[in-house]
Design a protein around this motif. Structure first.
Motif, mmCIF file in Angstrom:
data_model
loop_
_atom_site.group_PDB
_atom_site.id
_atom_site.type_symbol
_atom_site.label_atom_id
_atom_site.label_comp_id
_atom_site.label_asym_id
_atom_site.label_seq_id
_atom_site.Cartn_x
_atom_site.Cartn_y
_atom_site.Cartn_z
ATOM 1 N N ASN A 55 0.913 -1.385 0.363
ATOM 2 C CA ASN A 55 -0.794 0.069 -0.015
ATOM 3 C C ASN A 55 1.091 0.827 0.478
ATOM 4 O O ASN A 55 1.746 1.360 0.446
ATOM 5 C CB ASN A 55 -0.861 -0.089 0.998
ATOM 6 C CG ASN A 55 -1.643 -1.226 2.075
ATOM 7 O OD1 ASN A 55 -3.100 -1.331 0.706
ATOM 8 N ND2 ASN A 55 -1.170 -2.230 2.266
ATOM 9 N N VAL A 56 0.114 2.200 -0.708
ATOM 10 C CA VAL A 56 1.115 3.383 -0.548
ATOM 11 C C VAL A 56 0.152 5.024 0.148
ATOM 12 O O VAL A 56 -1.304 4.730 -0.413
ATOM 13 C CB VAL A 56 1.536 4.142 -2.123
ATOM 14 C CG1 VAL A 56 2.480 5.542 -1.761
ATOM 15 C CG2 VAL A 56 2.440 2.538 -2.551
ATOM 16 N N TYR A 57 0.315 5.111 0.799
ATOM 17 C CA TYR A 57 -0.689 6.205 1.487
ATOM 18 C C TYR A 57 0.066 8.020 1.150
ATOM 19 O O TYR A 57 0.903 7.621 1.467
ATOM 20 C CB TYR A 57 -0.645 5.673 2.742
ATOM 21 C CG TYR A 57 -0.949 4.408 3.366
ATOM 22 C CD1 TYR A 57 -2.597 4.204 3.451
ATOM 23 C CD2 TYR A 57 -0.780 3.278 3.852
ATOM 24 C CE1 TYR A 57 -3.105 3.317 3.742
ATOM 25 C CE2 TYR A 57 -1.064 2.142 3.729
ATOM 26 C CZ TYR A 57 -2.243 1.723 3.553
ATOM 27 O OH TYR A 57 -2.696 0.750 4.479
ATOM 28 N N ARG A 58 -0.806 8.721 1.246
ATOM 29 C CA ARG A 58 -0.716 9.816 0.372
ATOM 30 C C ARG A 58 -1.547 10.705 2.368
ATOM 31 O O ARG A 58 -2.221 10.441 2.041
ATOM 32 C CB ARG A 58 -0.822 10.569 -0.808
ATOM 33 C CG ARG A 58 -0.239 12.267 -0.778
ATOM 34 C CD ARG A 58 -0.317 12.429 -1.659
ATOM 35 N NE ARG A 58 -1.891 13.243 -2.057
ATOM 36 C CZ ARG A 58 -2.147 14.423 -1.912
ATOM 37 N NH1 ARG A 58 -1.287 15.053 -1.029
ATOM 38 N NH2 ARG A 58 -3.432 14.514 -2.096
ATOM 39 N N ILE A 59 -0.682 11.183 2.832
ATOM 40 C CA ILE A 59 -0.799 11.918 3.746
ATOM 41 C C ILE A 59 -1.067 13.397 3.987
ATOM 42 O O ILE A 59 0.054 13.944 3.275
ATOM 43 C CB ILE A 59 -0.701 11.317 5.260
ATOM 44 C CG1 ILE A 59 -0.093 9.634 5.225
ATOM 45 C CG2 ILE A 59 -0.604 12.138 6.223
ATOM 46 C CD1 ILE A 59 -1.766 8.907 5.259
ATOM 47 N N ALA A 60 -2.321 14.055 4.489
ATOM 48 C CA ALA A 60 -2.190 15.519 4.414
ATOM 49 C C ALA A 60 -3.678 16.042 5.858
ATOM 50 O O ALA A 60 -3.954 15.621 5.710
ATOM 51 C CB ALA A 60 -2.490 15.943 3.489
ATOM 52 N N ASN A 61 -2.681 16.643 6.413
ATOM 53 C CA ASN A 61 -2.849 16.895 7.877
ATOM 54 C C ASN A 61 -3.813 16.072 8.745
ATOM 55 O O ASN A 61 -4.734 16.151 9.821
ATOM 56 C CB ASN A 61 -3.986 17.864 7.570
ATOM 57 C CG ASN A 61 -3.730 19.231 6.896
ATOM 58 O OD1 ASN A 61 -2.631 19.972 6.780
ATOM 59 N ND2 ASN A 61 -4.705 19.673 5.683
ATOM 60 N N GLY A 62 -2.817 14.715 8.466
ATOM 61 C CA GLY A 62 -3.108 13.504 9.361
ATOM 62 C C GLY A 62 -3.627 13.162 9.050
ATOM 63 O O GLY A 62 -4.622 11.786 9.564
ATOM 64 N N LYS A 63 -4.650 12.854 7.476
ATOM 65 C CA LYS A 63 -5.305 11.956 6.862
ATOM 66 C C LYS A 63 -4.773 11.419 5.645
ATOM 67 O O LYS A 63 -4.183 11.800 5.183
ATOM 68 C CB LYS A 63 -6.251 13.127 6.500
ATOM 69 C CG LYS A 63 -7.261 13.269 8.119
ATOM 70 C CD LYS A 63 -8.423 12.890 8.932
ATOM 71 C CE LYS A 63 -9.387 13.305 9.475
ATOM 72 N NZ LYS A 63 -10.662 12.498 10.215
ATOM 73 N N ILE A 64 -5.539 10.342 6.025
ATOM 74 C CA ILE A 64 -5.071 9.267 4.464
ATOM 75 C C ILE A 64 -5.647 10.330 3.176
ATOM 76 O O ILE A 64 -7.129 10.320 3.606
ATOM 77 C CB ILE A 64 -5.791 7.787 4.453
ATOM 78 C CG1 ILE A 64 -4.608 7.352 5.549
ATOM 79 C CG2 ILE A 64 -4.991 7.980 3.297
ATOM 80 C CD1 ILE A 64 -5.139 6.413 6.179
#
Length: 148
Positions: free
Chosen positions: A107-116
């Motif tokens: 899996n690759v997750y992009r995170i922004a402001n503590g959210k996926i």
């Protein structure tokens, strides 16, 4: 956010999954999540993530996911993980088999402001289906409950 903070979001995802806490799992996704590998027919956004994860959690209650590797760069976190569970609920229109399955995922997750906010994922679904006895392994006859 730092790469360590981003990795912590992914760890929280798996910790919530392993507790069977679907609300905590879903809370880690942004309302506008983009799942780049959603199966056909799954709605976009958070509704699709809820549907897909909900089906898996219902089909394999009490399942566990182990993080085998966890890497981060900038706003992306990549994992290689192992899923283990017993199929106790329907999935993909197939009745529960009562059999266990263990398979790998990446899996690759992009995170922004503590959210996926974005997700790319590859699971070894063929191996899972073979272990559940609903898809033949190479050289085997098709099981009576085979997918059509």
């Amino acid at each position: 956010m730092s790469t360590e903070e981003n990795k912590a979001v992914v760890r929280r995802f798996y910790e919530a999954w392993n507790r069977g806490d679907s609300d905590a799992v879903i809370a880690l996704f942004d309302a506008n999540i983009v799942d780049h590998n959603a199966p056909p027919g799954v709605p976009p956004g958070l509704d699709g993530v809820k549907q897909g994860l909900g089906e898996f959690m219902s089909a394999f209650p009490g399942s566990q996911i182990t993080i085998d590797d966890l890497l981060a760069h900038d706003d992306k976190v990549m994992d290689r993980s192992t899923f283990t569970g017993i199929n106790k609920g329907a999935m993909f229109g197939i009745p529960p088999t009562g059999k266990s399955a263990t398979f790998q995922a990446m899996n690759v997750y992009r995170i922004a402001n503590g959210k996926i906010v974005e997700l790319w994922h590859i699971e070894n679904i063929v191996s899972m289906m073979q272990q559940l006895g609903v898809m033949p392994a190479p050289g085997q006859d098709a099981p009576a409950t085979a997918m059509v």
